[in-house]
Motif scaffolding. Structure first.
Motif, PDB file in Angstrom:
ATOM      1  N   GLN A  24       0.832  -1.205   0.000  1.00 12.79           N
ATOM      2  CA  GLN A  24       0.000   0.000   0.000  1.00 12.79           C
ATOM      3  C   GLN A  24       0.868   1.258   0.000  1.00 12.79           C
ATOM      4  OE1 GLN A  24      -2.457  -0.677   3.426  1.00 12.79           O
ATOM      5  NE2 GLN A  24      -4.088  -1.658   2.247  1.00 12.79           N
ATOM      6  N   GLN A  25       1.965   1.231   0.733  1.00 17.39           N
ATOM      7  CA  GLN A  25       2.868   2.382   0.759  1.00 17.39           C
ATOM      8  C   GLN A  25       3.508   2.591  -0.609  1.00 17.39           C
ATOM      9  OE1 GLN A  25       5.534   1.504   3.982  1.00 17.39           O
ATOM     10  NE2 GLN A  25       4.168   2.363   5.531  1.00 17.39           N
ATOM     11  N   LEU A  26       3.890   1.496  -1.266  1.00 17.44           N
ATOM     12  CA  LEU A  26       4.475   1.596  -2.601  1.00 17.44           C
ATOM     13  C   LEU A  26       3.456   2.153  -3.593  1.00 17.44           C
ATOM     14  CD1 LEU A  26       6.880   1.053  -4.453  1.00 17.44           C
ATOM     15  CD2 LEU A  26       5.976  -1.242  -4.803  1.00 17.44           C
ATOM     16  N   ALA A  27       2.219   1.689  -3.506  1.00 16.36           N
ATOM     17  CA  ALA A  27       1.171   2.195  -4.394  1.00 16.36           C
ATOM     18  C   ALA A  27       0.913   3.678  -4.132  1.00 16.36           C
ATOM     19  CB  ALA A  27      -0.110   1.398  -4.214  1.00 16.36           C
ATOM     20  N   GLY A  28       0.931   4.081  -2.868  1.00 16.04           N
ATOM     21  CA  GLY A  28       0.747   5.495  -2.534  1.00 16.04           C
ATOM     22  C   GLY A  28       1.874   6.351  -3.060  1.00 16.04           C
ATOM     23  N   ALA A  29       3.101   5.834  -2.983  1.00 15.55           N
ATOM     24  CA  ALA A  29       4.255   6.573  -3.496  1.00 15.55           C
ATOM     25  C   ALA A  29       4.184   6.698  -5.015  1.00 15.55           C
ATOM     26  CB  ALA A  29       5.551   5.882  -3.085  1.00 15.55           C
ATOM     27  N   LYS A  30       3.731   5.635  -5.682  1.00 16.50           N
ATOM     28  CA  LYS A  30       3.602   5.692  -7.141  1.00 16.50           C
ATOM     29  C   LYS A  30       2.541   6.696  -7.556  1.00 16.50           C
ATOM     30  CE  LYS A  30       5.286   1.227  -8.685  1.00 16.50           C
ATOM     31  NZ  LYS A  30       4.970  -0.011  -9.394  1.00 16.50           N
ATOM     32  N   SER A  31       1.396   6.717  -6.837  1.00 15.54           N
ATOM     33  CA  SER A  31       0.349   7.665  -7.213  1.00 15.54           C
ATOM     34  C   SER A  31       0.774   9.100  -6.927  1.00 15.54           C
ATOM     35  CB  SER A  31      -0.964   7.333  -6.511  1.00 15.54           C
ATOM     36  OG  SER A  31      -0.880   7.594  -5.136  1.00 15.54           O
ATOM     37  N   ALA A  32       1.539   9.312  -5.860  1.00 16.97           N
ATOM     38  CA  ALA A  32       2.059  10.648  -5.573  1.00 16.97           C
ATOM     39  C   ALA A  32       3.051  11.065  -6.648  1.00 16.97           C
ATOM     40  CB  ALA A  32       2.716  10.681  -4.195  1.00 16.97           C
ATOM     41  N   SER A  33       3.881  10.131  -7.068  1.00 16.78           N
ATOM     42  CA  SER A  33       4.851  10.408  -8.125  1.00 16.78           C
ATOM     43  C   SER A  33       4.141  10.709  -9.442  1.00 16.78           C
ATOM     44  CB  SER A  33       5.790   9.210  -8.290  1.00 16.78           C
ATOM     45  OG  SER A  33       6.651   9.401  -9.368  1.00 16.78           O
ATOM     46  N   THR A  34       3.094   9.967  -9.733  1.00 17.60           N
ATOM     47  CA  THR A  34       2.316  10.187 -10.941  1.00 17.60           C
ATOM     48  C   THR A  34       1.645  11.554 -10.906  1.00 17.60           C
ATOM     49  OG1 THR A  34       1.918   7.823 -11.161  1.00 17.60           O
ATOM     50  CG2 THR A  34       0.416   9.271 -12.325  1.00 17.60           C
ATOM     51  N   ALA A  35       1.090  11.915  -9.769  1.00 17.78           N
ATOM     52  CA  ALA A  35       0.427  13.224  -9.643  1.00 17.78           C
ATOM     53  C   ALA A  35       1.430  14.358  -9.796  1.00 17.78           C
ATOM     54  CB  ALA A  35      -0.283  13.326  -8.296  1.00 17.78           C
ATOM     55  N   LYS A  36       2.629  14.196  -9.220  1.00 20.83           N
ATOM     56  CA  LYS A  36       3.665  15.224  -9.352  1.00 20.83           C
ATOM     57  C   LYS A  36       4.113  15.370 -10.803  1.00 20.83           C
ATOM     58  CE  LYS A  36       5.982  15.386  -4.885  1.00 20.83           C
ATOM     59  NZ  LYS A  36       7.268  15.120  -4.204  1.00 20.83           N
ATOM     60  N   ALA A  37       4.276  14.249 -11.492  1.00 24.81           N
ATOM     61  CA  ALA A  37       4.697  14.291 -12.894  1.00 24.81           C
ATOM     62  C   ALA A  37       3.626  14.939 -13.757  1.00 24.81           C
ATOM     63  CB  ALA A  37       5.003  12.882 -13.394  1.00 24.81           C
ATOM     64  N   ARG A  38       2.367  14.615 -13.491  1.00 21.66           N
ATOM     65  CA  ARG A  38       1.280  15.216 -14.266  1.00 21.66           C
ATOM     66  C   ARG A  38       1.212  16.733 -14.024  1.00 21.66           C
ATOM     67  NH1 ARG A  38      -2.085  12.915 -17.256  1.00 21.66           N
ATOM     68  NH2 ARG A  38      -1.852  10.858 -16.321  1.00 21.66           N
ATOM     69  N   GLN A  39       1.369  17.148 -12.767  1.00 21.86           N
ATOM     70  CA  GLN A  39       1.331  18.574 -12.449  1.00 21.86           C
ATOM     71  C   GLN A  39       2.519  19.301 -13.076  1.00 21.86           C
ATOM     72  OE1 GLN A  39      -1.192  20.245 -10.890  1.00 21.86           O
ATOM     73  NE2 GLN A  39      -0.083  22.057 -11.507  1.00 21.86           N
ATOM     74  N   ALA A  40       3.693  18.691 -13.024  1.00 20.79           N
ATOM     75  CA  ALA A  40       4.886  19.317 -13.607  1.00 20.79           C
ATOM     76  C   ALA A  40       4.735  19.464 -15.118  1.00 20.79           C
ATOM     77  CB  ALA A  40       6.125  18.496 -13.279  1.00 20.79           C
ATOM     78  N   SER A  41       4.173  18.470 -15.773  1.00 24.06           N
ATOM     79  CA  SER A  41       3.998  18.557 -17.225  1.00 24.06           C
ATOM     80  C   SER A  41       2.957  19.611 -17.590  1.00 24.06           C
ATOM     81  CB  SER A  41       3.629  17.194 -17.804  1.00 24.06           C
ATOM     82  OG  SER A  41       2.425  16.726 -17.265  1.00 24.06           O
ATOM     83  N   GLU A  42       1.899  19.722 -16.782  1.00 24.91           N
ATOM     84  CA  GLU A  42       0.894  20.753 -17.026  1.00 24.91           C
ATOM     85  C   GLU A  42       1.471  22.148 -16.788  1.00 24.91           C
ATOM     86  OE1 GLU A  42      -3.099  21.878 -14.774  1.00 24.91           O
ATOM     87  OE2 GLU A  42      -3.217  19.899 -15.721  1.00 24.91           O
ATOM     88  N   ASP A  43       2.283  22.289 -15.748  1.00 25.61           N
ATOM     89  CA  ASP A  43       2.931  23.575 -15.473  1.00 25.61           C
ATOM     90  C   ASP A  43       3.890  23.960 -16.598  1.00 25.61           C
ATOM     91  OD1 ASP A  43       1.550  23.735 -13.091  1.00 25.61           O
ATOM     92  OD2 ASP A  43       3.259  23.126 -11.845  1.00 25.61           O
ATOM     93  N   PHE A  44       4.610  22.978 -17.133  1.00 23.93           N
ATOM     94  CA  PHE A  44       5.523  23.241 -18.244  1.00 23.93           C
ATOM     95  C   PHE A  44       4.760  23.769 -19.451  1.00 23.93           C
ATOM     96  CE2 PHE A  44       7.712  21.933 -22.111  1.00 23.93           C
ATOM     97  CZ  PHE A  44       8.961  22.490 -21.904  1.00 23.93           C
ATOM     98  N   GLU A  45       3.640  23.125 -19.761  1.00 21.54           N
ATOM     99  CA  GLU A  45       2.840  23.587 -20.891  1.00 21.54           C
ATOM    100  C   GLU A  45       2.282  24.985 -20.635  1.00 21.54           C
ATOM    101  OE1 GLU A  45      -0.559  22.136 -24.014  1.00 21.54           O
ATOM    102  OE2 GLU A  45      -0.298  20.989 -22.182  1.00 21.54           O
ATOM    103  N   ALA A  46       1.890  25.275 -19.407  1.00 19.91           N
ATOM    104  CA  ALA A  46       1.371  26.611 -19.077  1.00 19.91           C
ATOM    105  C   ALA A  46       2.444  27.674 -19.279  1.00 19.91           C
ATOM    106  CB  ALA A  46       0.860  26.635 -17.643  1.00 19.91           C
ATOM    107  N   VAL A  47       3.678  27.366 -18.917  1.00 22.03           N
ATOM    108  CA  VAL A  47       4.774  28.331 -19.121  1.00 22.03           C
ATOM    109  C   VAL A  47       4.986  28.572 -20.615  1.00 22.03           C
ATOM    110  CG1 VAL A  47       7.276  28.649 -18.897  1.00 22.03           C
ATOM    111  CG2 VAL A  47       5.937  27.865 -16.946  1.00 22.03           C
ATOM    112  N   TYR A  48       4.972  27.500 -21.400  1.00 21.73           N
ATOM    113  CA  TYR A  48       5.127  27.647 -22.850  1.00 21.73           C
ATOM    114  C   TYR A  48       3.994  28.481 -23.435  1.00 21.73           C
ATOM    115  CZ  TYR A  48       5.202  26.574 -27.787  1.00 21.73           C
ATOM    116  OH  TYR A  48       5.207  26.693 -29.146  1.00 21.73           O
ATOM    117  N   LEU A  49       2.763  28.161 -23.054  1.00 26.31           N
ATOM    118  CA  LEU A  49       1.620  28.910 -23.578  1.00 26.31           C
ATOM    119  C   LEU A  49       1.651  30.366 -23.137  1.00 26.31           C
ATOM    120  CD1 LEU A  49      -1.195  26.252 -23.100  1.00 26.31           C
ATOM    121  CD2 LEU A  49      -0.273  27.091 -25.269  1.00 26.31           C
ATOM    122  N   ASN A  50       2.084  30.629 -21.913  1.00 23.54           N
ATOM    123  CA  ASN A  50       2.191  32.004 -21.439  1.00 23.54           C
ATOM    124  C   ASN A  50       3.163  32.791 -22.315  1.00 23.54           C
ATOM    125  OD1 ASN A  50       1.982  34.328 -19.952  1.00 23.54           O
ATOM    126  ND2 ASN A  50       3.146  33.569 -18.209  1.00 23.54           N
TER     127      ASN A  50
END
Length: 120
Positions: A24-50
């Motif tokens: 369960q801890q490993l699954a939680g770490a993976k989902s946190a990592s996935t959420a961070k990667a998704r947020q970072a990629s969205e932020d990157f696109e926002a900077v480009y679009l800005n």
């Protein structure tokens, strides 16, 4: 004999519980990592679009809602930032999904590299 059986059963239950907790801890770490990667990629696109929106608005003078003057640049930067974040959040132009896939592939490669080094 029954007491020994109960100890073995308790031991196997404890080890099963420990394994479940670790999973369960490993699954939680993976989902946190996935959420961070998704947020970072969205932020990157926002900077480009800005940056893109900022360049689009540079040729527009102060007629309209900004009214010209020194505040024009400040308010225009707020507007382009809001546009960029809104576009990126609603799917953008496809940059975020490519960046996300690349980030996740790099994480998988890093996770597989130590295991490949330990095997002869």
């Amino acid at each position: 004999m029954a007491a020994a059986f109960d100890l073995k059963a308790a031991s196997s239950v404890k080890s099963a519980y420990a394994a479940l907790t670790a999973q369960q801890q490993l699954a939680g770490a993976k989902s946190a990592s996935t959420a961070k990667a998704r947020q970072a990629s969205e932020d990157f696109e926002a900077v480009y679009l800005n940056t893109m929106f900022s360049q689009m608005f540079t040729a527009i003078d102060g007629d309209g809602p900004f009214g010209g003057g020194k505040a024009l640049g400040v308010w225009r930067s707020f507007l382009t930032d809001a546009y960029a974040k809104s576009f990126a959040k609603s799917g953008g132009i496809g940059i975020a999904s490519d960046v996300y896939r690349t980030l996740m592939a790099q994480q998988e490669d890093r996770g597989a590299a130590p295991a490949a080094e330990t095997t002869p």
